[in-house]
Design a protein around this motif. Structure first.
Motif, short mmCIF file in Angstrom:
data_model
loop_
_atom_site.label_atom_id
_atom_site.label_comp_id
_atom_site.label_asym_id
_atom_site.label_seq_id
_atom_site.Cartn_x
_atom_site.Cartn_y
_atom_site.Cartn_z
N PRO A 239 0.81 -1.23 0.00
CA PRO A 239 0.00 0.00 0.00
C PRO A 239 0.84 1.27 0.00
N GLN A 240 2.04 1.22 0.55
CA GLN A 240 2.86 2.42 0.61
C GLN A 240 3.25 2.89 -0.79
N ARG A 241 3.18 2.01 -1.78
CA ARG A 241 3.52 2.37 -3.15
C ARG A 241 2.31 2.92 -3.91
N HIS A 242 1.15 2.86 -3.29
CA HIS A 242 -0.08 3.26 -3.98
C HIS A 242 -0.91 4.21 -3.10
N ARG A 243 -0.24 5.03 -2.34
CA ARG A 243 -0.94 5.87 -1.36
C ARG A 243 -1.95 6.81 -2.02
N ILE A 244 -1.56 7.44 -3.11
CA ILE A 244 -2.46 8.42 -3.74
C ILE A 244 -3.74 7.72 -4.22
N LEU A 245 -3.59 6.59 -4.91
CA LEU A 245 -4.76 5.83 -5.37
C LEU A 245 -5.62 5.40 -4.20
N LEU A 246 -5.00 4.89 -3.15
CA LEU A 246 -5.76 4.40 -2.00
C LEU A 246 -6.49 5.54 -1.28
N ARG A 247 -5.83 6.67 -1.14
CA ARG A 247 -6.48 7.81 -0.49
C ARG A 247 -7.69 8.28 -1.28
N ARG A 248 -7.54 8.37 -2.59
CA ARG A 248 -8.67 8.80 -3.42
C ARG A 248 -9.80 7.79 -3.38
N ILE A 301 -8.47 0.54 4.97
CA ILE A 301 -7.79 -0.44 5.80
C ILE A 301 -6.35 -0.64 5.34
N ALA A 302 -6.13 -0.61 4.02
CA ALA A 302 -4.77 -0.73 3.50
C ALA A 302 -3.91 0.43 3.97
N LEU A 303 -4.46 1.63 3.97
CA LEU A 303 -3.72 2.80 4.45
C LEU A 303 -3.41 2.68 5.94
N VAL A 304 -4.38 2.20 6.71
CA VAL A 304 -4.14 1.99 8.14
C VAL A 304 -3.04 0.96 8.35
N GLY A 305 -3.08 -0.11 7.56
CA GLY A 305 -2.05 -1.12 7.67
C GLY A 305 -0.66 -0.57 7.35
N ALA A 306 -0.57 0.27 6.32
CA ALA A 306 0.71 0.88 5.96
C ALA A 306 1.21 1.78 7.09
N SER A 307 0.28 2.53 7.71
CA SER A 307 0.66 3.41 8.81
C SER A 307 1.15 2.61 10.02
N LEU A 308 0.46 1.51 10.31
CA LEU A 308 0.87 0.66 11.43
C LEU A 308 2.26 0.08 11.21
#
Length: 406
Positions: A239-248, A301-308
């Motif tokens: 997910p860290q490689r796709h942050r912009i897509l995931l946030r949108r 959830i993917a963004l949360v996982g990347a943050s964790l």
């Protein structure tokens, strides 16, 4: 079925995702599955309630303001939103499974044979689950859709997303008509078996209800196709490689989903009574935005996982417990139904005849929490239901190590 043929190569070869060891687990997919089961539990438990008037989507009407608030929340955030999340993760998992076998040099014909056996296993598992516990079972339908998905994986990315969009419009219309009537009724329009006190008659009726299920769940194929597309690009694994897509995706999908759920919530509460054509349109919008919302949940959830992972909190016991739940999601899903089937139907203890939506939601979340604790205690061993499915497929599944990657 060769995914490599339909997935564009990275513009920078050094940016290509390294192949993880076969036993390695990524946090985001398992975390998403573990949290998803909380939504599934809350959605499913409402089907077991009976003995009072039924409103939109068969929600029990009690006249209690807290129950009304819970039903409204379900209309906005859970109904037609939980199962698309489930479907997206299912599609993602199929691509993961194909890729892992390709990386081990397994022949395409053998991979196809394994996927067919897996689909048959899910259909058999779903039928047994439906007859014994829960006629709203999704496993059989997903097994059937798995066969369709494998055929569609021959399409390139663009065609896959076009098919998903067109199918969503069509399937949304079908589901929109099915769930469009908000008129309170004394008798159920479907899922009749939970009101029947005869323990011998109810299972046969549950099988019929299970066979009717796909008509009310057709739109999940679109979420499954998007999940497969995401699996091709390993979006949840990295997910860290796709942050912009995931946030949108999270922002747009969840916002659209909640907005699309307001109309049905108002209809269910009796605060709005539009003409039938508009009611059908609102119901269609509810289904379509529900798919967007499910995808938004997965992205969040993917963004949360990347943050964790980035903060080092991915080793916390609660995160590890949720990951264990995701790793044994089939066993946890079935376990929820076992609890509900023992407590709620008229043919069992009959609690569903007096519990309201608020109390039922609390029961569902408590049951989910118990499955999380049980999964954590179970450790890294293969879940019981997963082991049975592996036997049906014809192979042994090695215990998955909980090595976490971002």
């Amino acid at each position: 079925m060769d995914l490599a043929a339909s997935t564009p190569a990275p513009s920078n070869p050094t940016a290509a995702c390294p192949t993880p060891p076969a036993t390695e687990r990524f946090l985001a997919p398992d975390l998403a599955r573990g949290l998803m089961l909380a939504l599934i539990a809350v959605a499913n438990v409402m089907i077991y309630l009976h003995g009072r008037p039924y409103g939109l989507r068969q929600h029990t009407l009690t006249g209690n303001v807290v129950d009304q608030a819970v039903s409204a929340f379900l209309g906005v955030a859970v109904d037609a939103r939980a199962y698309p999340l489930f479907a997206a993760l299912f599609g993602y998992g199929i691509v993961q499974m194909i890729r892992r076998r390709q990386e081990r040099g397994i022949a395409e014909s053998q991979i196809r044979r394994t996927l067919r056996r897996r689909s048959v296993g899910l259909i058999l598992f779903g039928a047994l689950h439906a007859v014994l516990a829960f006629s709203g079972d999704i496993l059989g339908w997903y097994g059937l859709l798995g066969v369709v998905l494998v055929r569609l994986l021959r399409l390139d990315d663009r065609a896959l997303l076009v098919v998903a969009s067109v199918w969503l419009a069509v399937a949304g219309a079908v589901q929109g008509v099915i769930f469009a009537d908000p008129t309170p009724r004394a008798e159920r329009s479907y899922f009749w078996s939970y009101t029947i006190s005869d323990p011998l008659q109810a299972p046969g009726l549950r099988l019929l209800e299970w066979l009717m299920g796909p008509f009310g769940l057709a739109a999940v194929l679109s979420a499954m196709l998007v999940g497969a597309w995401a699996g091709r690009h390993r979006i949840l694994e990295h997910p860290q490689r796709h942050r912009i897509l995931l946030r949108r995706t999270a922002a747009i999908g969840i916002t659209a989903g909640f907005a699309g759920g307001v109309g049905p919530a108002l209809l269910g509460a009796g605060m709005w009574t539009p003409a039938l054509p508009l009611t059908i349109a609102v119901s269609w919008l509810h289904v379509v935005t529900g798919v967007a919302c499910g995808l938004g949940y997965a992205a969040l959830i993917a963004l949360v996982g990347a943050s964790l992972t980035a903060s080092g909190r991915d080793r916390h016991w609660s995160v590890r417990a949720l990951q264990a739940t995701g790793r044994t999601s089939l066993s946890c899903y079935v376990s929820q139904s076992v609890v509900f089937a023992a407590l709620l139907p008229a043919a069992a203890l009959g609690w569903g005849g007096w519990l309201g939506p608020a109390a039922a939601a609390a029961l569902a979340l408590a049951t989910w929490a118990l499955t999380v604790l049980a999964a954590a205690a179970w450790g890294e061993r293969t879940g019981p239901a997963e082991a049975i499915l592996a036997r049906i497929i014809g192979g042994r599944r090695a215990p998955a190590r909980a090595t976490i990657r971002g």
